[in-house]
Design a protein around this motif. Structure first.
Motif, short mmCIF file in Angstrom:
data_model
loop_
_atom_site.label_atom_id
_atom_site.label_comp_id
_atom_site.label_asym_id
_atom_site.label_seq_id
_atom_site.Cartn_x
_atom_site.Cartn_y
_atom_site.Cartn_z
N ALA A 228 0.53 -1.15 -0.04
CA ALA A 228 -0.01 0.07 -0.24
C ALA A 228 0.67 1.44 0.60
O ALA A 228 0.48 1.85 -0.63
CB ALA A 228 -1.11 -0.24 1.01
N ASN A 229 1.31 1.47 0.87
CA ASN A 229 3.02 2.44 0.82
C ASN A 229 3.66 2.59 -0.75
O ASN A 229 4.10 4.03 -0.67
CB ASN A 229 3.72 1.80 2.31
N ILE A 230 4.05 1.58 -0.74
CA ILE A 230 4.86 2.04 -2.43
C ILE A 230 3.98 2.07 -3.06
O ILE A 230 4.87 2.46 -4.40
CB ILE A 230 5.58 0.17 -2.76
N GLN A 231 2.81 2.13 -4.20
CA GLN A 231 1.70 1.61 -4.54
C GLN A 231 1.60 3.13 -4.10
O GLN A 231 1.85 4.06 -6.02
CB GLN A 231 1.02 1.04 -4.55
N ARG A 232 1.15 4.01 -3.71
CA ARG A 232 1.08 5.04 -3.94
C ARG A 232 2.05 6.48 -3.39
O ARG A 232 1.88 7.72 -3.51
CB ARG A 232 -0.24 5.74 -2.39
N ALA A 233 3.96 5.39 -3.49
CA ALA A 233 4.68 6.50 -3.67
C ALA A 233 5.19 6.96 -4.41
O ALA A 233 5.60 7.95 -5.81
CB ALA A 233 5.97 5.38 -2.84
N PHE A 234 4.25 6.14 -6.43
CA PHE A 234 4.55 6.41 -7.85
C PHE A 234 3.46 7.37 -8.21
O PHE A 234 1.92 7.28 -7.70
CB PHE A 234 4.25 5.01 -8.34
N ALA A 235 3.09 8.18 -9.21
CA ALA A 235 2.28 9.22 -10.09
C ALA A 235 1.63 7.88 -10.37
O ALA A 235 2.26 6.97 -11.33
CB ALA A 235 3.45 9.73 -10.92
N PRO A 236 0.26 8.58 -10.64
CA PRO A 236 -0.21 7.81 -11.71
C PRO A 236 -0.06 7.72 -13.04
O PRO A 236 0.39 8.18 -13.99
CB PRO A 236 -1.59 8.50 -11.94
N GLY A 237 0.01 6.25 -13.53
CA GLY A 237 0.58 5.59 -15.03
C GLY A 237 2.06 5.01 -15.23
O GLY A 237 2.47 5.07 -15.84
N HIS A 238 2.58 4.93 -13.72
CA HIS A 238 4.19 4.48 -13.71
C HIS A 238 3.31 3.08 -14.16
O HIS A 238 2.87 2.37 -13.70
CB HIS A 238 4.51 4.84 -12.49
N PRO A 239 4.81 2.32 -14.82
CA PRO A 239 4.20 0.92 -14.97
C PRO A 239 4.16 0.40 -14.18
O PRO A 239 4.80 0.26 -12.96
CB PRO A 239 5.74 0.09 -15.78
N ARG A 240 2.84 -0.64 -13.83
CA ARG A 240 2.89 -1.75 -12.93
C ARG A 240 3.93 -2.75 -12.96
O ARG A 240 3.76 -2.81 -11.52
CB ARG A 240 1.73 -2.51 -13.63
N GLU A 241 4.57 -2.79 -14.19
CA GLU A 241 5.48 -4.74 -13.58
C GLU A 241 6.92 -3.82 -12.73
O GLU A 241 6.75 -4.49 -11.59
CB GLU A 241 6.12 -4.25 -14.72
N GLU A 242 7.13 -2.47 -12.76
CA GLU A 242 8.06 -1.64 -12.04
C GLU A 242 7.92 -1.73 -10.90
O GLU A 242 8.20 -1.76 -10.08
CB GLU A 242 8.68 -0.13 -12.94
N ILE A 243 6.50 -1.07 -9.94
CA ILE A 243 6.08 -0.73 -9.13
C ILE A 243 6.19 -2.44 -8.53
O ILE A 243 6.21 -2.51 -7.75
CB ILE A 243 4.37 -0.30 -9.53
N ARG A 244 5.59 -3.07 -9.07
CA ARG A 244 5.59 -4.56 -8.17
C ARG A 244 6.84 -5.16 -7.79
O ARG A 244 6.43 -6.15 -6.82
CB ARG A 244 4.79 -5.92 -9.37
N ARG A 245 7.37 -4.93 -8.66
CA ARG A 245 8.81 -5.25 -8.28
C ARG A 245 9.72 -4.70 -7.10
O ARG A 245 10.90 -4.88 -7.11
CB ARG A 245 9.96 -4.55 -9.58
#
Length: 258
Positions: free
Chosen positions: A149-166
């Protein structure tokens, strides 16, 4: 990878770039649940012409050690590394929690900091009552969900989901005890009433979409600094990952103006 044993922890660090010349080293400090590779782009860029140092904070990345209850304790680790490397004075660059560490060092040891760069950071953690309750409740969910939850909201909307998951997976690999202890340390951090004492030239870089540490909180900090330059970037909280070239360019221009 060079390492340093300090106060119950083993810190892994990189120390590269030319030692000659009049330029003081750049020291990069990462944030909560991250590691020294947050700084890959500026580290490689500046290593071509000056000494650059970065570390994994205790319990993060390739460093071991338990969590500590205060940001000041992490600042002591950074200072121990600088002492070990013979660095008396540096340009200190910190992201998020790393910026809190950098401010702590600048306040306690002003002669050791030639210039200060705060990326996605603030001087006081401030929550509305509703957000405070939400944050408190989030600590009760399973650990991976808390981190996600904390890392997901740390990125701006539209950032690649694969990179966020990593990055969620990498952050969740940080021991729970370290993450939760430092979570408390960040919530308790407050030097807003003291930053006016920092006479070091300061660059503040912040993401316009930062919901972790909102722009309004950053501006409250910026107005307290006697000598600060503010640079806003179209990004979320994870500027070094989202817009690494823009962050590097902002630091480069700031140093060139010295």
């Amino acid at each position: 990878m060079p390492q340093l044993a300090v106060d119950g922890a083993t810190l892994t660090y990189d120390d590269e770039g030319p030692r000659d010349g009049d330029l003081v080293p750049l020291v990069f400090v990462h944030g909560w649940t991250a590691d020294r590779h947050r700084w890959d782009h500026p580290f490689a860029h500046f290593a071509e012409r000056r000494r650059v140092i970065r570390l994994d904070l205790r319990g993060h990345g390739d460093s071991d050690g338990a969590g500590v209850p205060t940001i000041a304790a992490l600042a002591d680790d950074v200072l121990a590394l600088l002492d070990h490397l013979g660095v008396e004075r540096c340009v200190l660059v910190g992201h998020s929690m790393g910026g809190m560490i950098a401010q702590t060092i600048a306040l306690a040891h002003p002669t050791r900091v030639e210039r200060l760069v705060l990326v996605g950071s603030i001087s006081r953690m401030t929550y509305s009552r509703a957000r405070g309750l939400l944050m408190a409740a989030s600590t009760l969910v399973p650990y991976r969900l808390f981190v996600a939850a904390n890392i997901q909201r740390a990125f701006a909307p539209g950032h690649p989901r694969e990179e966020i998951r990593r990055h969620i997976a990498a952050s969740a690999a940080t021991p729970r005890e370290v993450v939760m202890t430092l979570y408390g340390a960040m919530r308790a951090f407050d030097v807003l009433d003291r930053v006016g004492e920092i006479r070091t030239p300061t660059l503040i870089v912040h993401g316009t979409h930062d919901v972790q540490l909102p722009v309004a909180q950053m501006l409250r900090m910026a107005t307290a600094y006697p000598d600060a330059v503010v640079r806003l970037i179209d990004a979320g909280h994870e500027l070094p990952l989202e817009k690494p070239r823009e962050v590097t360019r902002a630091i480069d221009r700031f140093l060139a103006a010295a």
